[in-house]
Design a protein around this motif. Structure first.
Motif, PDB file in Angstrom:
ATOM      1  N   ARG A 121     -48.350 -26.899  15.514  1.00  0.00           N
ATOM      2  CA  ARG A 121     -48.260 -25.651  14.764  1.00  0.00           C
ATOM      3  C   ARG A 121     -47.959 -25.906  13.294  1.00  0.00           C
ATOM      4  O   ARG A 121     -48.437 -25.195  12.416  1.00  0.00           O
ATOM      5  N   ALA A 122     -47.156 -26.923  13.033  1.00  0.00           N
ATOM      6  CA  ALA A 122     -46.719 -27.176  11.666  1.00  0.00           C
ATOM      7  C   ALA A 122     -47.767 -27.876  10.821  1.00  0.00           C
ATOM      8  O   ALA A 122     -47.735 -27.797   9.594  1.00  0.00           O
ATOM      9  N   THR A 123     -48.717 -28.548  11.463  1.00  0.00           N
ATOM     10  CA  THR A 123     -49.651 -29.381  10.705  1.00  0.00           C
ATOM     11  C   THR A 123     -51.053 -28.805  10.610  1.00  0.00           C
ATOM     12  O   THR A 123     -51.911 -29.408   9.972  1.00  0.00           O
ATOM     13  N   PHE A 124     -51.314 -27.645  11.248  1.00  0.00           N
ATOM     14  CA  PHE A 124     -52.654 -27.103  11.110  1.00  0.00           C
ATOM     15  C   PHE A 124     -52.842 -26.662   9.663  1.00  0.00           C
ATOM     16  O   PHE A 124     -51.935 -26.135   9.030  1.00  0.00           O
ATOM     17  N   THR A 125     -54.024 -26.925   9.089  1.00  0.00           N
ATOM     18  CA  THR A 125     -54.237 -26.723   7.653  1.00  0.00           C
ATOM     19  C   THR A 125     -55.215 -25.596   7.345  1.00  0.00           C
ATOM     20  O   THR A 125     -55.281 -25.138   6.221  1.00  0.00           O
ATOM     21  N   PRO A 162     -44.052 -21.949  10.159  1.00  0.00           N
ATOM     22  CA  PRO A 162     -45.338 -22.198  10.808  1.00  0.00           C
ATOM     23  C   PRO A 162     -45.549 -21.361  12.068  1.00  0.00           C
ATOM     24  O   PRO A 162     -46.645 -20.869  12.315  1.00  0.00           O
ATOM     25  N   THR A 163     -44.494 -21.162  12.853  1.00  0.00           N
ATOM     26  CA  THR A 163     -44.630 -20.359  14.069  1.00  0.00           C
ATOM     27  C   THR A 163     -44.893 -18.900  13.737  1.00  0.00           C
ATOM     28  O   THR A 163     -45.751 -18.253  14.344  1.00  0.00           O
ATOM     29  N   GLU A 164     -44.169 -18.357  12.763  1.00  0.00           N
ATOM     30  CA  GLU A 164     -44.395 -16.974  12.351  1.00  0.00           C
ATOM     31  C   GLU A 164     -45.807 -16.791  11.810  1.00  0.00           C
ATOM     32  O   GLU A 164     -46.456 -15.771  12.086  1.00  0.00           O
ATOM     33  N   LEU A 165     -46.289 -17.765  11.050  1.00  0.00           N
ATOM     34  CA  LEU A 165     -47.635 -17.673  10.499  1.00  0.00           C
ATOM     35  C   LEU A 165     -48.677 -17.684  11.602  1.00  0.00           C
ATOM     36  O   LEU A 165     -49.622 -16.889  11.595  1.00  0.00           O
ATOM     37  N   ARG A 166     -48.517 -18.558  12.578  1.00  0.00           N
ATOM     38  CA  ARG A 166     -49.482 -18.603  13.680  1.00  0.00           C
ATOM     39  C   ARG A 166     -49.442 -17.318  14.494  1.00  0.00           C
ATOM     40  O   ARG A 166     -50.472 -16.839  14.964  1.00  0.00           O
ATOM     41  N   LEU A 167     -48.255 -16.764  14.664  1.00  0.00           N
ATOM     42  CA  LEU A 167     -48.142 -15.499  15.385  1.00  0.00           C
ATOM     43  C   LEU A 167     -48.867 -14.390  14.624  1.00  0.00           C
ATOM     44  O   LEU A 167     -49.619 -13.603  15.218  1.00  0.00           O
ATOM     45  N   LEU A 168     -48.681 -14.324  13.319  1.00  0.00           N
ATOM     46  CA  LEU A 168     -49.356 -13.305  12.516  1.00  0.00           C
ATOM     47  C   LEU A 168     -50.865 -13.498  12.542  1.00  0.00           C
ATOM     48  O   LEU A 168     -51.622 -12.526  12.644  1.00  0.00           O
ATOM     49  N   LEU A 169     -51.325 -14.739  12.462  1.00  0.00           N
ATOM     50  CA  LEU A 169     -52.761 -15.007  12.537  1.00  0.00           C
ATOM     51  C   LEU A 169     -53.333 -14.573  13.889  1.00  0.00           C
ATOM     52  O   LEU A 169     -54.453 -14.053  13.956  1.00  0.00           O
ATOM     53  N   GLU A 170     -52.577 -14.762  14.953  1.00  0.00           N
ATOM     54  CA  GLU A 170     -53.041 -14.346  16.274  1.00  0.00           C
ATOM     55  C   GLU A 170     -53.164 -12.829  16.346  1.00  0.00           C
ATOM     56  O   GLU A 170     -54.149 -12.296  16.869  1.00  0.00           O
ATOM     57  N   PHE A 171     -52.181 -12.115  15.811  1.00  0.00           N
ATOM     58  CA  PHE A 171     -52.270 -10.658  15.767  1.00  0.00           C
ATOM     59  C   PHE A 171     -53.453 -10.215  14.914  1.00  0.00           C
ATOM     60  O   PHE A 171     -54.197  -9.299  15.272  1.00  0.00           O
ATOM     61  N   ALA A 172     -53.633 -10.857  13.754  1.00  0.00           N
ATOM     62  CA  ALA A 172     -54.697 -10.459  12.832  1.00  0.00           C
ATOM     63  C   ALA A 172     -56.076 -10.719  13.415  1.00  0.00           C
ATOM     64  O   ALA A 172     -57.047 -10.039  13.067  1.00  0.00           O
ATOM     65  N   ALA A 173     -56.173 -11.709  14.304  1.00  0.00           N
ATOM     66  CA  ALA A 173     -57.454 -12.008  14.942  1.00  0.00           C
ATOM     67  C   ALA A 173     -57.829 -10.945  15.972  1.00  0.00           C
ATOM     68  O   ALA A 173     -58.994 -10.848  16.363  1.00  0.00           O
ATOM     69  N   HIS A 174     -56.839 -10.130  16.390  1.00  0.00           N
ATOM     70  CA  HIS A 174     -57.088  -9.094  17.404  1.00  0.00           C
ATOM     71  C   HIS A 174     -56.386  -7.806  16.997  1.00  0.00           C
ATOM     72  O   HIS A 174     -55.520  -7.304  17.726  1.00  0.00           O
ATOM     73  N   PRO A 175     -56.706  -7.245  15.835  1.00  0.00           N
ATOM     74  CA  PRO A 175     -56.005  -6.038  15.367  1.00  0.00           C
ATOM     75  C   PRO A 175     -56.218  -4.867  16.317  1.00  0.00           C
ATOM     76  O   PRO A 175     -57.319  -4.639  16.799  1.00  0.00           O
ATOM     77  N   GLY A 176     -55.131  -4.166  16.612  1.00  0.00           N
ATOM     78  CA  GLY A 176     -55.212  -3.012  17.497  1.00  0.00           C
ATOM     79  C   GLY A 176     -55.261  -3.356  18.965  1.00  0.00           C
ATOM     80  O   GLY A 176     -55.249  -2.460  19.808  1.00  0.00           O
TER      81      GLY A 176
END
Length: 228
Positions: A121-125, A162-176
């Motif tokens: 999670r910390a190293t994905f760029t 990094p964990t919060e960012l990945r969580l937000l990206l996951e939500f943003a990939a499936h809005p609603g």
């Protein structure tokens, strides 16, 4: 492992400290260790650590206090260890900014799997564009740059772990879309087994404080969804 990963282990029990340290070294990690929170903070400030493994109950400065001090200046992945695993320890560690926790005693494969997941999670760029190839997404006053991995609220940058960012990206990939806790554990925390959903709940709470509580809606009995 192709590159050395430096782990800072802070544990006051000498037997556990030595056992965990030797185990991690067998898996190829480089380990620095401290027996109390203040010594651990001094080692952390010396720099060069890729992940922190902190016991909750430490003399002087406890693990939760140490985690808070680290989070003042760093987004380094933090894995908490608790001998009890009750809600007080779990909530305290995660609210202080830890990314995950394990309950002692923990089997070596489980601990190493948790560490590897945190490091991934910390190293994905670079994230894949979340919606229709767009790299900048807008949800009210929240904007998310999925290429630059940057979030802003009302134009102001938001500092995310990094964990919060990945969580937000996951939500943003499936809005609603309602995302169940176990799905988030699988896709964000990268767990290949049934994890503790309290990790998800506490991370959602931290994320809400940063991007606005109204932006992530709770769907009782199911999970969470990002509101457009």
């Amino acid at each position: 492992m192709s590159e050395s990963v430096n782990v800072l282990l802070v544990e006051d029990d000498a037997v556990i400290r030595r056992t965990v340290g030797l185990m991690l070294e067998r898996y190829g990690y480089t380990v620095a260790s401290a027996e109390d929170g203040l010594a651990g903070l001094e080692l952390f400030r010396a720099g060069g650590h890729d992940l922190l493994l902190l016991d909750v109950m430490l003399p002087g400065l406890d693990g939760i206090g140490l985690c808070r001090r680290v989070r003042e200046t760093s987004l380094v992945p933090i894995l908490m260890m608790s001998a009890r695993g009750d809600s007080l320890d779990v909530v305290g560690g995660l609210e202080a900014g830890a990314d995950d926790y394990v309950v002692k005693p923990v089997e070596s494969p489980v601990l190493v799997a948790r560490i590897r997941a945190l490091l991934r999670r910390a190293t994905f760029t670079r994230a894949e564009p979340a919606v229709d190839g767009q790299s900048v997404l807008t949800f009210g006053d929240l904007t998310l740059d999925t290429d630059g991995l940057e979030a802003r609220v009302a134009g102001e940058p938001v500092v995310l772990t990094p964990t919060e960012l990945r969580l937000l990206l996951e939500f943003a990939a499936h809005p609603g879309t309602v995302l169940e806790r176990q799905r988030l554990l699988r896709d964000v925390w990268d767990y290949g087994w049934d994890g503790d959903s309290r990790v998800v709940d506490l991370c959602v709470q931290r994320l809400r404080k940063k991007i606005g509580a109204e932006r992530i809606e709770t769907v009782r009995g199911f999970g969470y969804k990002l509101v457009r």
